[in-house]
Design a protein around this motif. Structure first.
Motif, PDB file in Angstrom:
ATOM      1  N   VAL A  83      41.065  50.169  29.564  1.00  0.00           N
ATOM      2  CA  VAL A  83      42.160  49.811  30.455  1.00  0.00           C
ATOM      3  C   VAL A  83      41.569  49.269  31.753  1.00  0.00           C
ATOM      4  N   ASN A  84      41.982  48.054  32.130  1.00  0.00           N
ATOM      5  CA  ASN A  84      41.565  47.438  33.386  1.00  0.00           C
ATOM      6  C   ASN A  84      42.778  47.326  34.308  1.00  0.00           C
ATOM      7  N   ASP A  85      42.638  46.615  35.411  1.00  0.00           N
ATOM      8  CA  ASP A  85      43.733  46.499  36.374  1.00  0.00           C
ATOM      9  C   ASP A  85      44.946  45.794  35.761  1.00  0.00           C
ATOM     10  N   ASP A  86      44.760  44.591  35.221  1.00  0.00           N
ATOM     11  CA  ASP A  86      45.873  43.810  34.672  1.00  0.00           C
ATOM     12  C   ASP A  86      45.783  43.603  33.172  1.00  0.00           C
ATOM     13  N   THR A  87      44.676  43.999  32.562  1.00  0.00           N
ATOM     14  CA  THR A  87      44.482  43.752  31.135  1.00  0.00           C
ATOM     15  C   THR A  87      44.159  45.053  30.410  1.00  0.00           C
ATOM     16  N   VAL A  88      44.285  44.970  29.077  1.00  0.00           N
ATOM     17  CA  VAL A  88      43.986  46.104  28.217  1.00  0.00           C
ATOM     18  C   VAL A  88      43.205  45.571  27.024  1.00  0.00           C
ATOM     19  N   LEU A  89      42.128  46.248  26.652  1.00  0.00           N
ATOM     20  CA  LEU A  89      41.376  45.883  25.464  1.00  0.00           C
ATOM     21  C   LEU A  89      41.903  46.735  24.315  1.00  0.00           C
ATOM     22  N   LEU A  90      42.428  46.070  23.282  1.00  0.00           N
ATOM     23  CA  LEU A  90      43.026  46.762  22.147  1.00  0.00           C
ATOM     24  C   LEU A  90      42.203  46.531  20.898  1.00  0.00           C
ATOM     25  N   GLU A  91      42.120  47.554  20.062  1.00  0.00           N
ATOM     26  CA  GLU A  91      41.507  47.421  18.743  1.00  0.00           C
ATOM     27  C   GLU A  91      42.655  47.271  17.751  1.00  0.00           C
ATOM     28  N   VAL A  92      42.852  46.042  17.262  1.00  0.00           N
ATOM     29  CA  VAL A  92      43.977  45.757  16.387  1.00  0.00           C
ATOM     30  C   VAL A  92      43.657  46.062  14.934  1.00  0.00           C
ATOM     31  N   ALA A  93      42.390  46.090  14.584  1.00  0.00           N
ATOM     32  CA  ALA A  93      41.907  46.466  13.252  1.00  0.00           C
ATOM     33  C   ALA A  93      40.501  47.024  13.465  1.00  0.00           C
ATOM     34  N   PRO A  94      39.972  47.751  12.498  1.00  0.00           N
ATOM     35  CA  PRO A  94      38.626  48.300  12.684  1.00  0.00           C
ATOM     36  C   PRO A  94      37.612  47.184  12.973  1.00  0.00           C
ATOM     37  N   GLY A  95      37.044  47.231  14.163  1.00  0.00           N
ATOM     38  CA  GLY A  95      36.053  46.246  14.570  1.00  0.00           C
ATOM     39  C   GLY A  95      36.629  44.973  15.170  1.00  0.00           C
ATOM     40  N   VAL A  96      37.943  44.843  15.246  1.00  0.00           N
ATOM     41  CA  VAL A  96      38.583  43.648  15.803  1.00  0.00           C
ATOM     42  C   VAL A  96      39.226  44.031  17.128  1.00  0.00           C
ATOM     43  N   HIS A  97      38.744  43.401  18.217  1.00  0.00           N
ATOM     44  CA  HIS A  97      39.242  43.718  19.548  1.00  0.00           C
ATOM     45  C   HIS A  97      39.940  42.497  20.133  1.00  0.00           C
ATOM     46  N   ALA A  98      40.957  42.744  20.938  1.00  0.00           N
ATOM     47  CA  ALA A  98      41.700  41.673  21.600  1.00  0.00           C
ATOM     48  C   ALA A  98      42.076  42.137  22.998  1.00  0.00           C
ATOM     49  N   ILE A  99      42.084  41.177  23.918  1.00  0.00           N
ATOM     50  CA  ILE A  99      42.463  41.483  25.291  1.00  0.00           C
ATOM     51  C   ILE A  99      43.911  41.073  25.494  1.00  0.00           C
ATOM     52  N   TYR A 100      44.721  42.002  26.002  1.00  0.00           N
ATOM     53  CA  TYR A 100      46.146  41.770  26.246  1.00  0.00           C
ATOM     54  C   TYR A 100      46.451  42.054  27.709  1.00  0.00           C
ATOM     55  N   ALA A 101      47.482  41.417  28.223  1.00  0.00           N
ATOM     56  CA  ALA A 101      47.986  41.747  29.553  1.00  0.00           C
ATOM     57  C   ALA A 101      48.702  43.089  29.467  1.00  0.00           C
ATOM     58  N   LYS A 102      48.656  43.848  30.540  1.00  0.00           N
ATOM     59  CA  LYS A 102      49.332  45.149  30.538  1.00  0.00           C
ATOM     60  C   LYS A 102      50.829  44.994  30.301  1.00  0.00           C
ATOM     61  N   ASN A 103      51.395  43.906  30.785  1.00  0.00           N
ATOM     62  CA  ASN A 103      52.827  43.673  30.617  1.00  0.00           C
ATOM     63  C   ASN A 103      53.205  43.415  29.160  1.00  0.00           C
ATOM     64  N   ALA A 104      52.225  43.121  28.312  1.00  0.00           N
ATOM     65  CA  ALA A 104      52.501  42.858  26.907  1.00  0.00           C
ATOM     66  C   ALA A 104      52.619  44.128  26.082  1.00  0.00           C
ATOM     67  N   ILE A 105      52.377  45.277  26.700  1.00  0.00           N
ATOM     68  CA  ILE A 105      52.497  46.552  25.988  1.00  0.00           C
ATOM     69  C   ILE A 105      53.957  46.972  26.038  1.00  0.00           C
ATOM     70  N   GLY A 106      54.566  47.077  24.867  1.00  0.00           N
ATOM     71  CA  GLY A 106      55.986  47.421  24.781  1.00  0.00           C
ATOM     72  C   GLY A 106      56.230  48.914  24.779  1.00  0.00           C
ATOM     73  N   ALA A 107      55.331  49.696  24.179  1.00  0.00           N
ATOM     74  CA  ALA A 107      55.533  51.141  24.108  1.00  0.00           C
ATOM     75  C   ALA A 107      54.196  51.837  23.911  1.00  0.00           C
ATOM     76  N   VAL A 108      54.046  52.957  24.569  1.00  0.00           N
ATOM     77  CA  VAL A 108      52.912  53.836  24.352  1.00  0.00           C
ATOM     78  C   VAL A 108      53.401  54.924  23.409  1.00  0.00           C
ATOM     79  N   LEU A 109      52.750  55.054  22.251  1.00  0.00           N
ATOM     80  CA  LEU A 109      53.212  55.946  21.199  1.00  0.00           C
ATOM     81  C   LEU A 109      52.471  57.280  21.228  1.00  0.00           C
ATOM     82  N   GLU A 110      53.148  58.311  20.789  1.00  0.00           N
ATOM     83  CA  GLU A 110      52.498  59.605  20.618  1.00  0.00           C
ATOM     84  C   GLU A 110      51.582  59.524  19.402  1.00  0.00           C
TER      85      GLU A 110
END
Length: 172
Positions: free
Chosen positions: A56-83
Motif C-alpha cells: 500500500v502506497n499513498d495513492d496506489t496499491v500493488l495487488l496480486e491478481v494471480a499467483p506471481g502476477v502483480h498489478a498496480i492500481y489506484a486506491k480509488n479503484a478499490i471497491g471493497a475490502v473483504l474479510e
C-alpha cells in the motif's frame, strides 16, 4: 415577497443539502475502508476483480491478481475490502465450517422422501362426480339416437340458407 413563493426554493435547497451530505458520508466511508487495507487483505476492484493486497502506497496499491502476477492500481479503484472468510469463499471456494449452516444435499432424494412419507391427500370433489354419473344414467344407451336431433337441426339451418333467408325475419 410572500412565503408561499419562497417555499419551493427552500425545499429545493434543503434537498440539495441532504443529497450532498449523504454523498460526503459515502465518500468518507469509502476512504476509511481504503485506509483499512494492509498487505495480505483480500479486495474487490470497482471492475469486479478479486485480488490480494501486497503493498500500500499513498495513492496506489500493488495487488496480486494471480499467483506471481502483480498489478498496480489506484486506491480509488478499490471497491471493497473483504474479510478473510468472504475472500476465501469467493476466490478459493473454501466454505467456513459453521455448524449453524444446514447442509444442502447433492441429490434430490431427500426432497422426494418427504413427499412419499406424507399421507396421501384425498382428492377434492367439486360435485362434478355425482352430476356426471346422473347425466350418464339419463343418456340413452346408443349414441345414434342422440346424434339424430343434432343432424335434424343442421338440416333445418341449411334449408333456411337455401331459401335465401339467414334466419332473420324482416320487421316491416
Amino acid at each position: 415577497m410572500n412565503i408561499v413563493t419562497l417555499l419551493p426554493f427552500i425545499v429545493l435547497i434543503g434537498a440539495m443539502f441532504l443529497m450532498t451530505r449523504s454523498a460526503k458520508n459515502k465518500q468518507r466511508q469509502a476512504a476509511q475502508m481504503r485506509d483499512q487495507m494492509q498487505p495480505g487483505t483480500g479486495v474487490r476492484t470497482i471492475g469486479g476483480m478479486y485480488a490480494t493486497v501486497k503493498e500500500v502506497n499513498d495513492d496506489t496499491v500493488l495487488l496480486e491478481v494471480a499467483p506471481g502476477v502483480h498489478a498496480i492500481y489506484a486506491k480509488n479503484a478499490i471497491g471493497a475490502v473483504l474479510e478473510d472468510a468472504e475472500y476465501n469463499r469467493i476466490v478459493h471456494g473454501i466454505e467456513p465450517h459453521d455448524s449453524e449452516t444446514p447442509a444442502v444435499p447433492d441429490d434430490a432424494s431427500s426432497l422426494t422422501e418427504a413427499e412419499s412419507e406424507a399421507p396421501a391427500e384425498k382428492k377434492i370433489d367439486l360435485g362434478k362426480g355425482e352430476a356426471a354419473e346422473a347425466e350418464q344414467a339419463a343418456e340413452p344407451e346408443s349414441g345414434d339416437k342422440a346424434a339424430e336431433p343434432q343432424a335434424k337441426d343442421a338440416k333445418d339451418a341449411k334449408g333456411a340458407e337455401r331459401d335465401g333467408k339467414d334466419g332473420d325475419t324482416d320487421a316491416k
